[in-house]
Write an enzyme that holds these catalytic residues in place. Sequence first.
Site, PDB file in Angstrom:
ATOM      1  N   GLU A 225       0.558  -1.503   0.417  1.00  0.00           N
ATOM      2  CA  GLU A 225      -0.040   0.064  -0.176  1.00  0.00           C
ATOM      3  C   GLU A 225       1.098   1.506  -0.382  1.00  0.00           C
ATOM      4  O   GLU A 225       2.344   1.106   0.806  1.00  0.00           O
ATOM      5  CB  GLU A 225      -1.190   0.068   1.588  1.00  0.00           C
ATOM      6  CG  GLU A 225      -1.796   1.123   1.366  1.00  0.00           C
ATOM      7  CD  GLU A 225      -2.694   0.789   2.115  1.00  0.00           C
ATOM      8  OE1 GLU A 225      -3.088   2.152   3.107  1.00  0.00           O
ATOM      9  OE2 GLU A 225      -2.592  -0.154   3.385  1.00  0.00           O
ATOM     10  N   GLU A 229      -3.520  10.337   3.292  1.00  0.00           N
ATOM     11  CA  GLU A 229      -4.882  10.777   3.603  1.00  0.00           C
ATOM     12  C   GLU A 229      -5.187  12.304   4.626  1.00  0.00           C
ATOM     13  O   GLU A 229      -4.232  12.612   4.663  1.00  0.00           O
ATOM     14  CB  GLU A 229      -4.734   9.402   4.502  1.00  0.00           C
ATOM     15  CG  GLU A 229      -4.794   8.049   4.816  1.00  0.00           C
ATOM     16  CD  GLU A 229      -4.879   7.332   5.331  1.00  0.00           C
ATOM     17  OE1 GLU A 229      -6.037   6.133   5.765  1.00  0.00           O
ATOM     18  OE2 GLU A 229      -3.808   7.373   6.765  1.00  0.00           O
TER      19      GLU A 229
END
Length: 450
Positions: A225, A229
């Site tokens: 990943e 964010e």
Amino acid sequence: MSKRIIQLILLSAFARANYVEPFKSNPYIACSEASHCPKEWPCCSQYGQCGSGPLCISGCNPKFSHSPESCVPVPALLPQLEIVASDDKGVYLEMSGQPALVTKFQRKSSAQLLEVHHEEQQYGVSALEQDLNSRGLIHFPDYMITSKPKVAREMLEQYDFIHSGFISVDGKSESLILGMPKKTTGSLISSSKVFLYGRAAVTMKTSRGPGVITAIVFMSSTQDEIDYEFVGSELHTVQTNYYYQGELNHSRMRRHSLPSNSHEEYHIYEVDWDAERIHWMVDGEIVRTLYKRDTWDPVHKIYKYPQTPMMLQISLWPAGTPDAPQGTIEWAGGLIDWENAPDIKAHGQLAAQIQRVAITPYNNDFCPEIHESMGQWGAQNSEEEPFRVAYGYESNNGRFDPKKLKWYTDARLHLSSWHATGIKPTAAQRQQHHRRSLPHVEAPPITNTM
């Protein structure tokens, strides 16, 4: 936190009005390193639930499924090629460096709406879903579920993204809206194809408010990943992070200042990922670089560096809910005020707005073989049967890394029903379920939300 994004959104995004999706294990069966999926529900979803059909296609985790073959190979997004002529080399193919996918989510002039893809969808699709289909998006349970190879080929050609939650289109700008109405779990889009190294650029405005998270994520089916964010109460800041094979090491997160308010202004967020380094970029400026050489683990003698095919995901999700862990609530800036949030009062939902997405796949170790196979394919097949490549895995003593990554040109990429799997791609419907179409939740009409 991104692993929690997926669990919060997609374990419940479709389960509304007491509806239980027939492709998910019932009763619920979780999958993990310690507990793989059973033969009856062989596919471990990206969100940690066993099932069949759609859960065997997009994001199927081969590590925790009944076997790696339970998961359907994932179609690849490959580097664009161009024909080059030179005096010394003659005519040959060369990577152009151009995006393989560029979309502003406008209607495609060549769109062919497919009213019914499979048996369970016997009632057709809504007007909203038809509009999203024409813009290159398809509802998660319907993607590559068909008994007809021709329809499967059309899906691969037509659909750039898979969606769930409350997706709509701004009536004025035609930007894509990721919505989150009051006390819902938000929205997610995922690229329908994966890429092994590449650059993705997302032009967007984030949502806002305490407890609200907007995210841009590169995610592999084996849990590598790379992400951005955005905390809705910190609109001048973005967080970057990466994970290796699902290892939850949160010490890698970094915060970066933004040029202006992420909710009020569009910014271009990019990840530039190759075999040796990752750049995170905002409006063309590098804000962070990670080098593979700096991820060496001397204990396990491996590089803990993302190096498996990724899909691009963009999501809006609620971290500030009463049932969330206290640490998550604090990280997200507190609880969401579902009653008084300005966007809830004005528009009926919280929202992020996506203006443009571009993905440029890069070269990888498989490309020379793929290009050679492409030339052989062109000499033996007609234009009606396009050259397709997909990635799949074999286990390497429980580890899923590039050494066990395989590529295919002849793999079956579709399943005939919600109850088929990679091992049984033509499996019929389970007898205990009646045929029915999955409810698609219409988003509130939104125009000029930001």
